[in-house]
Design a protein around this motif. Structure first.
Motif, PDB file in Angstrom:
ATOM      1  N   PRO A  48       0.801  -1.222   0.000  1.00  0.00           N
ATOM      2  CA  PRO A  48       0.000   0.000   0.000  1.00  0.00           C
ATOM      3  C   PRO A  48       0.836   1.276   0.000  1.00  0.00           C
ATOM      4  CG  PRO A  48      -0.030  -1.026   2.171  1.00  0.00           C
ATOM      5  CD  PRO A  48       0.682  -1.977   1.246  1.00  0.00           C
ATOM      6  N   ASP A  49       2.128   1.180   0.316  1.00  0.00           N
ATOM      7  CA  ASP A  49       3.006   2.340   0.318  1.00  0.00           C
ATOM      8  C   ASP A  49       3.709   2.559  -1.014  1.00  0.00           C
ATOM      9  OD1 ASP A  49       2.388   2.888   3.006  1.00  0.00           O
ATOM     10  OD2 ASP A  49       3.934   1.503   3.703  1.00  0.00           O
ATOM     11  N   LEU A  73       3.608   8.291   4.681  1.00  0.00           N
ATOM     12  CA  LEU A  73       2.558   9.150   5.215  1.00  0.00           C
ATOM     13  C   LEU A  73       2.933   9.739   6.571  1.00  0.00           C
ATOM     14  CD1 LEU A  73      -0.598   7.125   4.133  1.00  0.00           C
ATOM     15  CD2 LEU A  73       0.508   9.051   2.971  1.00  0.00           C
ATOM     16  N   GLU A  74       3.696   8.998   7.356  1.00  0.00           N
ATOM     17  CA  GLU A  74       4.125   9.514   8.662  1.00  0.00           C
ATOM     18  C   GLU A  74       5.018  10.741   8.493  1.00  0.00           C
ATOM     19  OE1 GLU A  74       6.712   8.076  12.519  1.00  0.00           O
ATOM     20  OE2 GLU A  74       5.576   6.558  11.415  1.00  0.00           O
ATOM     21  N   SER A  75       5.924  10.698   7.539  1.00  0.00           N
ATOM     22  CA  SER A  75       6.826  11.827   7.292  1.00  0.00           C
ATOM     23  C   SER A  75       6.256  12.808   6.261  1.00  0.00           C
ATOM     24  CB  SER A  75       8.195  11.320   6.829  1.00  0.00           C
ATOM     25  OG  SER A  75       8.811  10.592   7.877  1.00  0.00           O
ATOM     26  N   GLU A  76       5.088  12.496   5.728  1.00  0.00           N
ATOM     27  CA  GLU A  76       4.339  13.369   4.807  1.00  0.00           C
ATOM     28  C   GLU A  76       5.073  13.647   3.501  1.00  0.00           C
ATOM     29  OE1 GLU A  76       2.912  16.875   6.829  1.00  0.00           O
ATOM     30  OE2 GLU A  76       2.094  15.700   8.491  1.00  0.00           O
ATOM     31  N   TRP A  77       5.636  12.573   2.902  1.00  0.00           N
ATOM     32  CA  TRP A  77       6.252  12.762   1.595  1.00  0.00           C
ATOM     33  C   TRP A  77       5.876  11.661   0.622  1.00  0.00           C
ATOM     34  CZ3 TRP A  77       9.142   8.609   0.315  1.00  0.00           C
ATOM     35  CH2 TRP A  77       9.983   8.000   1.253  1.00  0.00           C
ATOM     36  N   MET A  78       6.040  12.001  -0.652  1.00  0.00           N
ATOM     37  CA  MET A  78       5.871  11.068  -1.766  1.00  0.00           C
ATOM     38  C   MET A  78       7.128  11.171  -2.624  1.00  0.00           C
ATOM     39  SD  MET A  78       3.138  11.230  -4.953  1.00  0.00           S
ATOM     40  CE  MET A  78       1.696  10.817  -3.980  1.00  0.00           C
ATOM     41  N   MET A 100       0.177  14.382 -10.135  1.00  0.00           N
ATOM     42  CA  MET A 100       0.701  13.756  -8.916  1.00  0.00           C
ATOM     43  C   MET A 100       0.957  14.811  -7.840  1.00  0.00           C
ATOM     44  SD  MET A 100       0.726  10.486  -9.409  1.00  0.00           S
ATOM     45  CE  MET A 100       1.800   9.834  -8.133  1.00  0.00           C
ATOM     46  N   LEU A 101       1.436  15.984  -8.234  1.00  0.00           N
ATOM     47  CA  LEU A 101       1.642  17.065  -7.270  1.00  0.00           C
ATOM     48  C   LEU A 101       0.316  17.502  -6.664  1.00  0.00           C
ATOM     49  CD1 LEU A 101       4.295  19.188  -9.199  1.00  0.00           C
ATOM     50  CD2 LEU A 101       4.691  17.817  -7.140  1.00  0.00           C
ATOM     51  N   LYS A 102      -0.684  17.644  -7.495  1.00  0.00           N
ATOM     52  CA  LYS A 102      -2.019  18.036  -7.006  1.00  0.00           C
ATOM     53  C   LYS A 102      -2.542  16.985  -6.031  1.00  0.00           C
ATOM     54  CE  LYS A 102      -6.492  19.606  -8.711  1.00  0.00           C
ATOM     55  NZ  LYS A 102      -7.526  18.820  -8.133  1.00  0.00           N
ATOM     56  N   LYS A 103      -2.411  15.723  -6.387  1.00  0.00           N
ATOM     57  CA  LYS A 103      -2.860  14.638  -5.524  1.00  0.00           C
ATOM     58  C   LYS A 103      -2.122  14.685  -4.180  1.00  0.00           C
ATOM     59  CE  LYS A 103      -4.998  10.692  -4.720  1.00  0.00           C
ATOM     60  NZ  LYS A 103      -6.454  10.686  -4.540  1.00  0.00           N
ATOM     61  N   ALA A 104      -0.802  14.832  -4.237  1.00  0.00           N
ATOM     62  CA  ALA A 104       0.011  14.823  -3.016  1.00  0.00           C
ATOM     63  C   ALA A 104      -0.298  16.012  -2.118  1.00  0.00           C
ATOM     64  CB  ALA A 104       1.491  14.805  -3.378  1.00  0.00           C
ATOM     65  N   LYS A 109      -2.598  16.129   1.422  1.00  0.00           N
ATOM     66  CA  LYS A 109      -2.035  17.090   2.381  1.00  0.00           C
ATOM     67  C   LYS A 109      -0.597  16.740   2.794  1.00  0.00           C
ATOM     68  CE  LYS A 109      -6.082  19.092   2.545  1.00  0.00           C
ATOM     69  NZ  LYS A 109      -6.404  19.931   1.435  1.00  0.00           N
ATOM     70  N   LEU A 110       0.178  16.221   1.841  1.00  0.00           N
ATOM     71  CA  LEU A 110       1.572  15.903   2.118  1.00  0.00           C
ATOM     72  C   LEU A 110       2.406  17.181   2.135  1.00  0.00           C
ATOM     73  CD1 LEU A 110       2.029  12.693  -0.062  1.00  0.00           C
ATOM     74  CD2 LEU A 110       1.450  12.862   2.364  1.00  0.00           C
ATOM     75  N   ASN A 111       3.595  17.095   2.684  1.00  0.00           N
ATOM     76  CA  ASN A 111       4.477  18.250   2.796  1.00  0.00           C
ATOM     77  C   ASN A 111       5.532  18.314   1.697  1.00  0.00           C
ATOM     78  OD1 ASN A 111       5.560  20.577   4.306  1.00  0.00           O
ATOM     79  ND2 ASN A 111       7.337  19.249   4.561  1.00  0.00           N
ATOM     80  N   LYS A 112       5.873  17.164   1.097  1.00  0.00           N
ATOM     81  CA  LYS A 112       7.006  17.147   0.171  1.00  0.00           C
ATOM     82  C   LYS A 112       6.808  16.072  -0.890  1.00  0.00           C
ATOM     83  CE  LYS A 112      11.948  16.010   0.509  1.00  0.00           C
ATOM     84  NZ  LYS A 112      13.056  15.880   1.456  1.00  0.00           N
ATOM     85  N   VAL A 113       7.218  16.407  -2.110  1.00  0.00           N
ATOM     86  CA  VAL A 113       7.323  15.439  -3.198  1.00  0.00           C
ATOM     87  C   VAL A 113       8.762  15.530  -3.692  1.00  0.00           C
ATOM     88  CG1 VAL A 113       6.550  14.795  -5.509  1.00  0.00           C
ATOM     89  CG2 VAL A 113       4.887  15.661  -3.841  1.00  0.00           C
TER      90      VAL A 113
END
Length: 167
Positions: A48-49, A73-78, A100-104, A109-113
């Protein structure tokens, strides 16, 4: 599923993993990306990750490329771990990365891609920089390939930077 103006991004299945393998192992792609065995890709389908997404033309469902993204998801990045297309110079890469940026950033609500590119991947690097990714650093002479020991350039975009680009 992620839908853009011209594309649909949806999970690969074991039934169409051979298409991913064909794209990945094409010499025009394989010099710039890591490659997996079929078994390794199938194993990732159950994680799932890890998102293993087919990039399809909306008009006819033809798979023009793929993206593999790792999530923390814990560190909020993709991490945009692997991107490859069999139809190049059509703007599909830009459209897919923007989706993908829009999704993230907007949906998850991620912090970093972030992503990495070999230093000689001029087309990819130009695309990433033109979208707004910043160079975080260079892993000098980090990975040995047939063409030499390659530098890997690390790029990222933070949520605040994405928000500024939307203005």
């Amino acid at each position: 599923m992620i839908i853009t103006e011209r594309l649909v991004l949806e999970p690969f299945t074991e039934d169409n993993i051979d298409v991913l393998m064909e794209i990945e192992h094409d010499p025009s792609n394989s010099i710039y990306i890591w490659t997996n065995t079929r078994e390794e890709h199938i194993e990732e389908l159950d994680n799932p990750d890890v998102w293993t997404l087919a990039v399809k033309r909306k008009e006819d469902g033809y798979i023009v490329g793929y993206i593999i993204a790792d999530l923390d998801l814990e560190s909020e990045w993709m991490e945009l771990k692997r991107i490859a297309f069999r139809e190049k110079n059509q703007g599909y890469g830009r459209e897919m990365i923007n989706a993908m940026l829009k999704k993230a950033f907007e949906d998850m609500k991620l912090n970093k891609v972030w992503l990495e590119a070999y230093s000689d991947n001029n087309v990819g690097r130009h695309l990433y920089e033109s979208i707004g990714f910043k160079i975080d650093g260079i892993l000098r002479q980090h990975h040995k390939e047939d063409r030499g020991i390659m530098d890997q350039v690390q790029y990222s975009m933070l949520k605040g930077e994405y928000e500024l680009l939307k203005i």
